[in-house]
Motif scaffolding. Structure first.
Motif, short mmCIF file in Angstrom:
data_model
loop_
_atom_site.label_atom_id
_atom_site.label_comp_id
_atom_site.label_asym_id
_atom_site.label_seq_id
_atom_site.Cartn_x
_atom_site.Cartn_y
_atom_site.Cartn_z
N SER A 1 1.80 -4.08 4.02
CA SER A 1 3.22 -4.01 4.34
C SER A 1 3.97 -3.50 3.12
O SER A 1 3.43 -3.49 2.01
CB SER A 1 3.77 -5.37 4.78
N THR A 2 5.19 -3.07 3.33
CA THR A 2 5.96 -2.42 2.27
C THR A 2 7.37 -3.00 2.20
O THR A 2 8.01 -3.20 3.23
CB THR A 2 6.06 -0.90 2.51
N THR A 3 7.81 -3.26 0.98
CA THR A 3 9.21 -3.60 0.73
C THR A 3 9.82 -2.49 -0.11
O THR A 3 9.29 -2.15 -1.18
CB THR A 3 9.33 -4.94 -0.02
N VAL B 1 11.55 6.89 -4.50
CA VAL B 1 11.20 5.76 -3.64
C VAL B 1 10.44 4.75 -4.50
O VAL B 1 9.41 5.08 -5.09
CB VAL B 1 10.32 6.20 -2.46
N VAL B 2 10.97 3.54 -4.59
CA VAL B 2 10.31 2.47 -5.32
C VAL B 2 9.94 1.40 -4.29
O VAL B 2 10.79 0.91 -3.56
CB VAL B 2 11.21 1.87 -6.41
N ARG B 3 8.64 1.07 -4.25
CA ARG B 3 8.15 0.14 -3.23
C ARG B 3 7.24 -0.92 -3.83
O ARG B 3 6.60 -0.69 -4.85
CB ARG B 3 7.32 0.91 -2.17
N VAL B 4 7.19 -2.06 -3.17
CA VAL B 4 6.18 -3.08 -3.44
C VAL B 4 5.24 -3.07 -2.25
O VAL B 4 5.66 -3.22 -1.10
CB VAL B 4 6.79 -4.48 -3.61
N ARG B 5 3.96 -2.85 -2.51
CA ARG B 5 2.96 -2.85 -1.45
C ARG B 5 2.23 -4.19 -1.48
O ARG B 5 1.76 -4.63 -2.52
CB ARG B 5 1.98 -1.70 -1.67
N ALA C 1 -0.72 -6.80 0.51
CA ALA C 1 -1.90 -6.85 1.38
C ALA C 1 -2.06 -8.29 1.82
O ALA C 1 -2.23 -9.18 0.98
CB ALA C 1 -3.14 -6.37 0.64
N ASP C 2 -1.96 -8.52 3.13
CA ASP C 2 -2.01 -9.88 3.67
C ASP C 2 -0.98 -10.77 2.97
O ASP C 2 -1.25 -11.92 2.61
CB ASP C 2 -3.42 -10.48 3.50
N ASP C 3 0.21 -10.20 2.75
CA ASP C 3 1.36 -10.89 2.16
C ASP C 3 1.25 -11.13 0.66
O ASP C 3 2.14 -11.77 0.08
CB ASP C 3 1.64 -12.22 2.87
N ASP C 4 0.19 -10.65 0.02
CA ASP C 4 0.06 -10.78 -1.43
C ASP C 4 0.44 -9.45 -2.09
O ASP C 4 -0.11 -8.41 -1.72
CB ASP C 4 -1.37 -11.15 -1.83
N PRO C 5 1.34 -9.45 -3.08
CA PRO C 5 1.71 -8.19 -3.74
C PRO C 5 0.54 -7.63 -4.54
O PRO C 5 -0.11 -8.36 -5.29
CB PRO C 5 2.87 -8.59 -4.66
N VAL C 6 0.27 -6.34 -4.37
CA VAL C 6 -0.84 -5.72 -5.12
C VAL C 6 -0.39 -4.50 -5.92
O VAL C 6 -1.07 -4.11 -6.86
CB VAL C 6 -1.99 -5.31 -4.18
N ALA C 7 0.74 -3.88 -5.55
CA ALA C 7 1.15 -2.66 -6.25
C ALA C 7 2.66 -2.54 -6.29
O ALA C 7 3.35 -2.91 -5.34
CB ALA C 7 0.54 -1.43 -5.57
N TYR C 8 3.14 -2.00 -7.40
CA TYR C 8 4.57 -1.69 -7.59
C TYR C 8 4.61 -0.19 -7.86
O TYR C 8 4.11 0.28 -8.88
CB TYR C 8 5.11 -2.49 -8.76
N MET C 9 5.19 0.57 -6.94
CA MET C 9 5.00 2.01 -6.91
C MET C 9 6.34 2.77 -6.99
O MET C 9 7.26 2.49 -6.24
CB MET C 9 4.27 2.41 -5.63
N HIS C 10 6.36 3.75 -7.90
CA HIS C 10 7.47 4.72 -7.98
C HIS C 10 6.94 6.09 -7.54
O HIS C 10 5.91 6.55 -8.04
CB HIS C 10 7.98 4.84 -9.43
N ASN C 11 7.63 6.71 -6.63
CA ASN C 11 7.28 8.07 -6.20
C ASN C 11 8.53 8.94 -6.19
O ASN C 11 9.60 8.51 -5.74
CB ASN C 11 6.66 8.08 -4.81
N TRP C 12 8.36 10.17 -6.69
CA TRP C 12 9.43 11.17 -6.67
C TRP C 12 8.99 12.33 -5.78
O TRP C 12 7.84 12.82 -5.91
CB TRP C 12 9.73 11.69 -8.07
N LEU C 13 9.86 12.75 -4.88
CA LEU C 13 9.52 13.80 -3.92
C LEU C 13 10.47 14.97 -4.07
O LEU C 13 11.67 14.79 -4.32
CB LEU C 13 9.60 13.26 -2.49
N PRO C 14 9.99 16.21 -3.87
CA PRO C 14 10.85 17.39 -3.92
C PRO C 14 11.91 17.34 -2.83
O PRO C 14 11.77 16.60 -1.83
CB PRO C 14 9.88 18.56 -3.69
N PRO C 15 13.00 18.12 -2.99
CA PRO C 15 14.13 18.06 -2.04
C PRO C 15 13.74 18.31 -0.59
O PRO C 15 14.38 17.77 0.33
CB PRO C 15 15.07 19.16 -2.55
#
Length: 246
Positions: free
Chosen positions: A107-109, A136-140, A142-156
């Protein structure tokens, strides 16, 4: 929390070492769900007394399970069943897809979702420094346990991706839905102590490191499609890499 006691049968006439018999049966209890991630684990002294084994034998069995990533020891908190590790091969896949294939429930926040100007990200995407990028900054989890803190930048050109879409699926699935398929990437892995934001979003307490990964992904035509800067709970995450002799 009282530890869950697991029934163990030790065959002292078996050629299998006693410590290995013990670790195998306790590991099986984790595999079949009798012991769940986060459960308190019976301490060395109590386990030795209950089973009539020496403390060195029990200590070696527990250490074997710690080495396998099944148990985690924390000073002042005792020994607990470890969270299931996220195993990823060094392939161009999304964490969402990897978790689903492993039978986990991702799941993603969304933490941040906005248009920004970022010189470092623009350079990675081979764009002008003042190009507006979708951050886009997300917390991923797995089964309600946080496993990753992710920053992604996308072209326009991918600014039509919505928050709702990314809460329902992975970033690469959203790109594929737009006819974009990342086929090659340059990835750099590292490890360091977490920032305060990473501690907060990943639920890290104490002196525990994070694994880091930066990724520049490209499509078949060589166009950069995303730049990512991610961190992962080191105790819950591993990367499998196959190497060949040169």
């Amino acid at each position: 929390m009282d530890p869950q006691l697991v029934s163990v049968e030790i065959d002292r006439d078996s050629p299998v070492p006693l410590y290995h018999q013990l670790s195998e049966q306790l590991s099986a209890a984790i595999s079949d769900g009798r012991l769940q991630p986060g459960d308190a684990f019976e301490n060395e002294v109590a386990l030795a007394q209950r089973l009539g084994l020496s403390r060195p034998t029990v200590r070696r069995a527990i250490q074997e399970m710690v080495d396998q990533g099944l148990l985690v020891r924390r000073r002042g908190l005792g020994t607990h069943v470890a969270n299931r590790k996220v195993h990823r091969r060094a392939e161009l896949t999304s964490l969402w897809d990897d978790l689903r294939r492993a039978g986990r429930h991702p799941s993603t926040t969304i933490v941040r979702f906005e248009t920004v100007v970022d010189e470092r990200a623009a350079s990675a995407l081979d764009l002008d420094p003042d190009t507006p990028l979708l951050l886009v900054v997300r917390v991923r989890t797995a089964d309600d346990d946080p496993v990753a803190y992710m920053h992604n930048w996308l072209p326009p050109q991918y600014s039509d991706i919505s928050e709702a879409e990314l809460e329902e699926t992975g970033l690469y699935a959203a790109l594929r839905a737009r006819g974009v398929r990342p086929v090659v990437a340059r990835q750099t892995f590292g490890a360091r102590m977490p920032t305060s934001a990473e501690r907060k979003h990943l639920g890290i307490r104490g002196q525990h490191p994070v694994l880091t990964m930066t990724r520049m992904a490209f499509d078949a035509a060589g166009r950069a499609v995303e730049f990512g800067d991610h961190c992962y709970r080191a105790e819950d995450y591993s990367i499998d890499i196959m190497v060949d002799e040169r």
